[in-house]
Design an enzyme around this catalytic site. Sequence first.
Site, PDB file in Angstrom:
ATOM      1  N   ASP A   1       0.819  -1.214   0.000  1.00 43.80           N
ATOM      2  CA  ASP A   1       0.000   0.000   0.000  1.00 43.80           C
ATOM      3  C   ASP A   1       0.855   1.267   0.000  1.00 43.80           C
ATOM      4  OD1 ASP A   1      -2.275  -1.692   0.235  1.00 43.80           O
ATOM      5  OD2 ASP A   1      -1.950  -1.786   2.388  1.00 43.80           O
TER       6      ASP A   1
ATOM      7  N   GLU B   1     -10.424  -1.360  -5.429  1.00 47.60           N
ATOM      8  CA  GLU B   1     -10.048  -0.782  -4.139  1.00 47.60           C
ATOM      9  C   GLU B   1      -8.848   0.131  -4.340  1.00 47.60           C
ATOM     10  OE1 GLU B   1      -8.827  -3.961  -1.587  1.00 47.60           O
ATOM     11  OE2 GLU B   1      -7.348  -4.715  -3.004  1.00 47.60           O
TER      12      GLU B   1
END
Length: 444
Positions: free
Chosen positions: A36, A200
Amino acid sequence: MKHSLMTSAFATLLACAGQTVLYAQEPIIQTKYTADPAPMVYNDTVFLYTSHDEDDAQGYGFKMLDWQLYTSTDMVNWTDHGPIASLKDFTWRKRDNGAWALQVVERNGKFYMYCPLHGNGIGVLVSDSPYGPFKDPIGKPLVWQKEHWDDIDPTVYIDDDGQAYMYWGNPNLYYVKLNEDMISTSGDIVKIGKLKTYQEGPWFYKRNNHYYLAFASTCCPEGIGYAMSDSPTGPWDVKGYIMRPTDRTRGNHPGIIDYKGKTYVFGQNYDLLRLEMEEHHERRSISVAEMHYNADGTIQEVPYFKDVKVEQIEHFDPYRRVEAETMAWGYGLKTEKMPGGGIYVTAVDDGDSLIVRGVDFGKRGAKRFRACIAAEQGCTVEIHLDCVDGPLVGTLEVKATGGMQAYKEMECRVKGAKGVHDLVFLFKGGAGKNLMNWDYWRFS
């Protein structure tokens, strides 16, 4: 040596056939599993905030407890600053796992970290420094829609007019306006729903009057898709892929910055794990590639990370104190936090190496090398140029210091280190395992 395969990315360095051309780009962090990516440019430095997959994460279950920070000024050598926040910073959390994708933004000299706590909404931390410490200013979630678990992966952008927006969501996309204090919302949460190919991990930004949403595309595998709009609130026109899905990865998450005249897209993959095993575990690693725009603002498709080369922006200065946890490659090594707060390199075994790319020793060259090391037994640090079997320019004889936290400076002569080279520290010791802990080094 704990690993028989160093890396295909540094194959040319290991071969040392007179050149140090890098043909592929492996994950940029090797001492931990990172995911991430959330890059931020501040004071001419890239601050790369990441989530953190624990080494013992099993199968398809995530084990994520804290967030990490790495910095670079040349895009190839990265300095580890360790964990800068964790789930424990949110006293209202209900779960002990789920430190998912974050983003940090700066406003008016303060730094705001937006953190999803899986199942407990999205929280916010604030600091006076990009290095932390970060504290919870509101003692509750900034956003928590308790009827579902969509509230993950926040991304925040402050528009030219000062209005800040936060987007987030899986599988639905949401946004809300933030007040100027950056720790409270303005108006209702707006549900956009599910964009074509959106899964996402949105990354929201503006460039040349175009608004962009990059995102992890429909799973699985996930590529990096993107959409464009003339407004910060849409409607969004899905344009295609920044990076197509590939069987070499399962999940993804983009982070995009402009830095020193170039644009970079960060993402994640399982390439580091694949050096050890084919068995799947949620132990991901971050990679980066240069990205280019077309004249109309659309984005040119980027090859998979391993198929491209990231050029070093500037040469590395060795004539200063350099933290040992600064490296381009250190597969097999680990980093830990000192009791006083600093970071050191550990898990140093016989045959391991640490590589710093593009080091400029100058025309006169280096004469001496000094390092601050803790060791329970004697070992050596060989200093090579370009590859592990390249020219040997110095050998540091490490003496026992009285313990693995008893740090002492020691030095050796250096001969032949002139010009620009990749710098390779090769560790050797008869005991084989846990030879030393390393704090910092410098040439003179």
